[in-house]
Design an enzyme around this catalytic site. Structure first.
Site, mmCIF file in Angstrom:
data_model
loop_
_atom_site.group_PDB
_atom_site.id
_atom_site.type_symbol
_atom_site.label_atom_id
_atom_site.label_comp_id
_atom_site.label_asym_id
_atom_site.label_seq_id
_atom_site.Cartn_x
_atom_site.Cartn_y
_atom_site.Cartn_z
ATOM 1 N N CYS A 85 40.124 37.619 38.866
ATOM 2 C CA CYS A 85 41.248 36.681 38.733
ATOM 3 C C CYS A 85 41.116 35.549 39.747
ATOM 4 O O CYS A 85 40.210 34.740 39.648
ATOM 5 C CB CYS A 85 42.568 37.439 38.851
ATOM 6 S SG CYS A 85 43.972 36.517 38.210
ATOM 7 N N HIS A 200 42.111 42.317 35.035
ATOM 8 C CA HIS A 200 42.230 43.111 36.259
ATOM 9 C C HIS A 200 41.823 44.564 36.052
ATOM 10 O O HIS A 200 42.677 45.388 35.714
ATOM 11 C CB HIS A 200 43.689 43.101 36.739
ATOM 12 C CG HIS A 200 44.121 41.805 37.336
ATOM 13 N ND1 HIS A 200 43.927 41.492 38.661
ATOM 14 C CD2 HIS A 200 44.750 40.739 36.798
ATOM 15 C CE1 HIS A 200 44.410 40.284 38.912
ATOM 16 N NE2 HIS A 200 44.918 39.806 37.797
ATOM 17 N N GLU A 202 41.214 46.688 38.349
ATOM 18 C CA GLU A 202 41.855 47.501 39.407
ATOM 19 C C GLU A 202 43.284 47.882 39.053
ATOM 20 O O GLU A 202 43.868 48.755 39.675
ATOM 21 C CB GLU A 202 41.794 46.772 40.761
ATOM 22 C CG GLU A 202 42.830 45.691 40.993
ATOM 23 C CD GLU A 202 42.560 44.378 40.258
ATOM 24 O OE1 GLU A 202 41.573 44.310 39.500
ATOM 25 O OE2 GLU A 202 43.346 43.424 40.441
#
Lengths: 227, 84
Positions: A85, A200, A202
């Site tokens: 990002c 994302h 994560e």
């Protein structure tokens, strides 16, 4: 294997990133952006967020941080570098990945789950995925429209540097969330050791968070070391 | 050392879609202004010291180069003046 998670003023995915790396069995430590050495680290992760409040351009000011000379060294030496990002925006602004991330076509900050197709699996980041597999990953950005001039785009495609592409999750037609050229969601450099992606991973490493499609990316980094 | 003020204009390159400009264009049209197009850029006013005008121009251009992203932007040194 020890990962550095670089914190810029305004980073906000740093703790999620540490959670994901740790869950995969990797060691991770935060590094402030004014540091000038990444000695002792094996990989570096530029997390998402709003470094410098996205002033000037998303990632532009963070790309000039003192630590970025070390990130560039890691890139040059073939060590793994990941930018997610805002981290992806920083990598393009620093010239470590080609192209740029422009304002989403619809000008909205878009926060939702999207389909992300894995285009190659010969990288440490993707070795645990299947080629063509469509992952369910969250995005959260206002400047994610991947742009590169036609020659660069052709080179990226020719060299297989497009790693992730937006794809339909449930057969929907308007699956590209931001107007990225060629539906590009993530790319690597020529050597394949620097990865930048807007989705994302994560934020998708635990069922409690709504999915685990991001976890194999982190587990793949472990396998890389064991080899 | 003399002080100078440089006005740097950073714009998206021609041919790069500018959704911000499009949104502004839509509003202007909605208010009855028959505009043909709008592009949104950035203006930076930088105050700094330099030995002379020539050196000030060099410094201003170096800063513009640093701050614009050549992938999608161009910068112009719009104005440079000595401050009293």
């Amino acid at each position: 294997m020890k990962w550095a998670i670089v914190r810029f003023p305004g980073s906000n995915c740093d703790e999620d990133t540490r959670f994901a790396l740790t869950k995969a069995g990797l060691r991770a430590e935060y590094v402030w952006h004014t540091e000038t050495s990444l000695k002792g680290f094996d990989g570096v992760f530029l997390p998402g967020g709003f470094s410098y409040g996205d002033y000037l351009r998303a990632g532009a000011l963070a790309a000039k941080s003192p630590v970025m000379a070390e990130v560039a060294r890691f890139a040059r030496e073939g060590r793994p570098v990941i930018g997610v990002c805002n981290g992806f925006q920083v990598l393009t602004e620093a010239g470590l990945l080609p192209g740029a991330l422009l304002a989403n076509l619809n000008l909205h900050f878009t926060c939702k789950e999207v389909g992300v197709r894995v285009e190659r699996t010969d990288l440490p980041f993707t070795r645990l995925y299947q080629k063509g597999q469509v992952l369910r990953l969250p995005i959260a950005h206002a400047e994610g429209r991947y742009y590169a001039d036609p020659e660069t785009l052709e080179r990226l495609e020719g060299e297989g540097q497009v790693v992730f592409r937006y794809a339909p999750l449930r057969g929907e037609g308007d699956y590209n969330p931001n107007g990225s050229l060629n539906d590009i969601a993530g790319i690597v450099n020529e050597k394949g050791n620097v990865l930048g992606m807007m989705p994302h991973p994560e934020r998708a490493v635990d069922e409690v968070l709504g999915g685990t499609d991001g976890l194999p990316l982190f587990l793949g980094l472990v396998e890389e070391v064991a080899r | 050392m003399p002080r100078y003020q440089a006005t740097l204009l950073i714009e998206l390159k021609e041919g790069i879609l500018d959704p911000q400009g499009r949104a502004v264009e839509g509003v202007l049209k909605g208010l009855g202004h028959p505009v043909e197009g709008v592009r949104v850029g950035k203006v930076l006013e930088v105050v700094f010291q330099a030995e002379n005008l020539l050196q000030a121009e060099e410094k201003a251009k170096a800063m513009g180069k640093l701050l614009a992203n050549p992938v999608m932007e161009v910068f112009t040194l719009e104005a440079l003046k000595e401050l009293s």
